[in-house]
Motif scaffolding. Structure first.
Motif, PDB file in Angstrom:
ATOM      1  N   ARG A 226      -2.238   7.469   4.058  1.00  0.00           N
ATOM      2  CA  ARG A 226      -3.735   6.805   4.261  1.00  0.00           C
ATOM      3  C   ARG A 226      -4.579   6.231   3.687  1.00  0.00           C
ATOM      4  O   ARG A 226      -4.970   5.870   3.360  1.00  0.00           O
ATOM      5  N   SER A 227      -4.343   5.422   2.713  1.00  0.00           N
ATOM      6  CA  SER A 227      -3.848   4.457   1.307  1.00  0.00           C
ATOM      7  C   SER A 227      -4.738   2.906   2.753  1.00  0.00           C
ATOM      8  O   SER A 227      -4.136   3.070   3.890  1.00  0.00           O
ATOM      9  N   LEU A 228      -5.563   2.729   2.370  1.00  0.00           N
ATOM     10  CA  LEU A 228      -5.476   1.520   3.187  1.00  0.00           C
ATOM     11  C   LEU A 228      -5.147   0.234   3.564  1.00  0.00           C
ATOM     12  O   LEU A 228      -5.053  -0.625   5.453  1.00  0.00           O
ATOM     13  N   VAL A 229      -4.611   0.080   3.059  1.00  0.00           N
ATOM     14  CA  VAL A 229      -2.359  -0.853   3.238  1.00  0.00           C
ATOM     15  C   VAL A 229      -2.621  -0.230   4.620  1.00  0.00           C
ATOM     16  O   VAL A 229      -1.830  -1.293   5.593  1.00  0.00           O
TER      17      VAL A 229
ATOM     18  N   ARG B 124      -3.003   2.196   6.295  1.00  0.00           N
ATOM     19  CA  ARG B 124      -3.961   2.034   8.008  1.00  0.00           C
ATOM     20  C   ARG B 124      -3.721   1.001   7.923  1.00  0.00           C
ATOM     21  O   ARG B 124      -4.126   0.712   9.663  1.00  0.00           O
ATOM     22  N   LEU B 125      -4.333  -0.013   7.943  1.00  0.00           N
ATOM     23  CA  LEU B 125      -4.491  -1.340   8.376  1.00  0.00           C
ATOM     24  C   LEU B 125      -3.237  -2.275   8.584  1.00  0.00           C
ATOM     25  O   LEU B 125      -3.122  -2.310  10.431  1.00  0.00           O
TER      26      LEU B 125
ATOM     27  N   SER C 191       3.607  -0.919   9.393  1.00  0.00           N
ATOM     28  CA  SER C 191       4.059  -0.921   8.037  1.00  0.00           C
ATOM     29  C   SER C 191       4.571  -0.332   7.399  1.00  0.00           C
ATOM     30  O   SER C 191       5.861   0.260   8.517  1.00  0.00           O
TER      31      SER C 191
ATOM     32  N   SER D  72       0.304  11.992   1.723  1.00  0.00           N
ATOM     33  CA  SER D  72      -0.698  11.477   1.445  1.00  0.00           C
ATOM     34  C   SER D  72      -1.594  12.303  -0.270  1.00  0.00           C
ATOM     35  O   SER D  72      -0.688  13.082  -0.461  1.00  0.00           O
TER      36      SER D  72
ATOM     37  N   GLY E  45      -1.177   1.273  -2.669  1.00  0.00           N
ATOM     38  CA  GLY E  45      -1.101   2.722  -2.108  1.00  0.00           C
ATOM     39  C   GLY E  45      -0.460   3.207  -2.292  1.00  0.00           C
ATOM     40  O   GLY E  45      -0.627   5.326  -2.064  1.00  0.00           O
TER      41      GLY E  45
END
Length: 309
Positions: A210-213, A215-216, A221, A233, A296
Motif C-alpha cells: 500500500r506504499s505510494l511507490v 501503488r504507482l 513493482s 501492508s 515504503g
C-alpha cells in the motif's frame, strides 16, 4: 470480485480467514521459460512474475492462494545463485540505522538470531552492537559460500525450524525481507514468540504493497515476484504481531540506500533501457554513487511481555 472457483486454495496465512472470502489481487503470470537460477535469489533483477495473489478482507494481507510446497521452496532456495553481496551490505546498514531505537531498548544483549541471514552481514553489525552470541539461519548454500570464513561458523544452513533452538533463549530475533518468502508467517511469528526471553524483541522488515511507490508502479513493482508467498501492508503486519502476543508494537517506514545502478536494476524500465542507463551511469562514474530512497519498506518491532509477579 471473488477469488473462488478453484480447489485446494489455502486460507489467509496470517489471520486464517477462509479463501472463499478473499478477492483477486493479481492473476498468475509465471512463464516457466523465464525462470532461472536467480529467480529465487535475493535482490535480483525483477522478473515481475508472481503466483495468483488474493487479498484478505480481515487482516489486509495479499497472499498466494496456491503456493509451492515447503519442500519445493526449500529446494528452490537451496540451489539459488547469489550475487548481491554489495546490496546486502547496504541493506544491513539501513536496517541497523532503522533498528537503532529498538537496540537501545534491549537491556540484555546476550543472544541474537537472524532468520534468512544470507551471508550473515547483519550478524557482524549485531556483534558490534554488543550481542555476545549471534546466530543466522539461511537456506541458500550459495549465500553461505559467499560469506567470510569467520561468519560461516555463525550460520546454520536450512529452513528455519523452531525445534533447532531452545525456548526462551533469545533477546532479539530479526527476520528481514523474509516473511514474504515463507508459507506460514503466523507459524514463524508464533515460533519466535516462544523462542524469545520475556522482554525480548522481534523485528521484521517487510514490503508494503500500500506504499505510494508500489501503488504507482502497480504490476511493474519489484514486489510482484515469484518468491513472494504473501505481501504485507501496515495493517497486516501489525495484525500479525498483535495476534502473536507481542506488545508495544511499532510499524515505521525507513530509507533504503543503494547505488544508482541498483536502483535502475529495480526499475520497471525495459531491459534494453536498463542496460543503456547502467552503462551511461558507469561511464560517467555515477553508477556506484549511493542514493537513499523511502520506497515504503516497513520495519516492525514488538516485545514479548515480561514476566509479571
Amino acid at each position: 470480485m471473488n477469488a473462488n472457483g478453484g480447489t485446494n486454495h489455502r486460507e489467509c496465512p496470517v489471520c486464517r480467514t477462509g479463501y472463499e472470502l478473499s478477492t483477486l489481487y493479481f492473476k498468475n503470470n509465471i512463464d516457466p521459460k523465464r525462470l532461472s537460477s536467480h529467480s529465487f535469489a535475493s535482490r535480483k533483477t525483477p522478473e515481475f512474475m508472481a503466483h495468483r495473489l488474493v487479498q484478505c478482507p480481515v487482516c489486509d494481507l495479499v497472499y498466494a492462494s496456491q503456493p509451492p510446497s515447503n519442500d519445493e521452496l526449500s529446494r528452490a532456495y537451496h540451489v539459488a545463485d547469489y550475487d548481491s553481496a554489495d546490496e546486502a551490505a547496504d541493506a544491513a546498514a539501513a536496517y541497523m540505522l532503522a533498528m537503532r531505537p529498538v537496540l537501545q531498548g534491549i537491556a540484555n544483549k546476550g543472544r541474537a538470531l537472524e532468520i534468512g541471514t544470507g551471508t550473515g552481514v547483519l550478524l557482524d553489525h549485531l556483534q558490534r552492537a554488543g550481542f555476545l552470541e549471534v546466530i543466522g539461519v539461511e537456506p541458500s548454500s550459495a549465500a553461505i559460500a559467499a560469506a567470510p570464513e569467520y561468519r560461516k561458523a555463525w550460520i546454520r544452513q536450512g529452513m528455519f525450524d523452531e525445534h533447532d533452538f531452545e525456548p526462551q533463549s533469545f533477546d532479539l530475533i530479526c527476520c528481514f525481507m523474509t516473511l514474504e518468502h515463507v508459507r506460514d508467517p503466523k507459524a514463524i511469528a508464533d515460533s519466535v514468540f516462544r523462542m524469545l526471553r520475556p522482554g525480548g524483541i522481534f523485528v521484521t522488515v517487510t514490503h508494503n504493497y500500500r506504499s505510494l511507490v508500489n501503488r504507482l508502479l502497480g504490476r511493474r513493482s519489484p514486489i510482484i515476484d515469484i518468491e513472494h508467498m504473501q505481501i504485507f501492508s501496515d495493517k497486516s503486519i501489525h495484525y500479525l504481531f498483535d495476534t502473536t502476543g507481542l506488545e508495544t508494537v511499532s510499524v515505521k517506514t525507513f530509507t533504503n540506500t543503494y547505488t544508482l545502478g541498483y536502483w535502475v536494476r529495480l526499475s520497471p524500465l525495459p531491459e534494453f533501457a536498463k542496460t543503456f542507463a547502467i552503462q551511461l551511469l558507469n561511464f560517467a562514474g555515477w553508477g556506484v554513487c549511493r542514493l537513499g530512497v523511502n520506497v515504503g519498506n516497513t520495519i516492525t518491532a514488538g516485545t514479548k511481555p515480561a514476566l509479571r509477579n
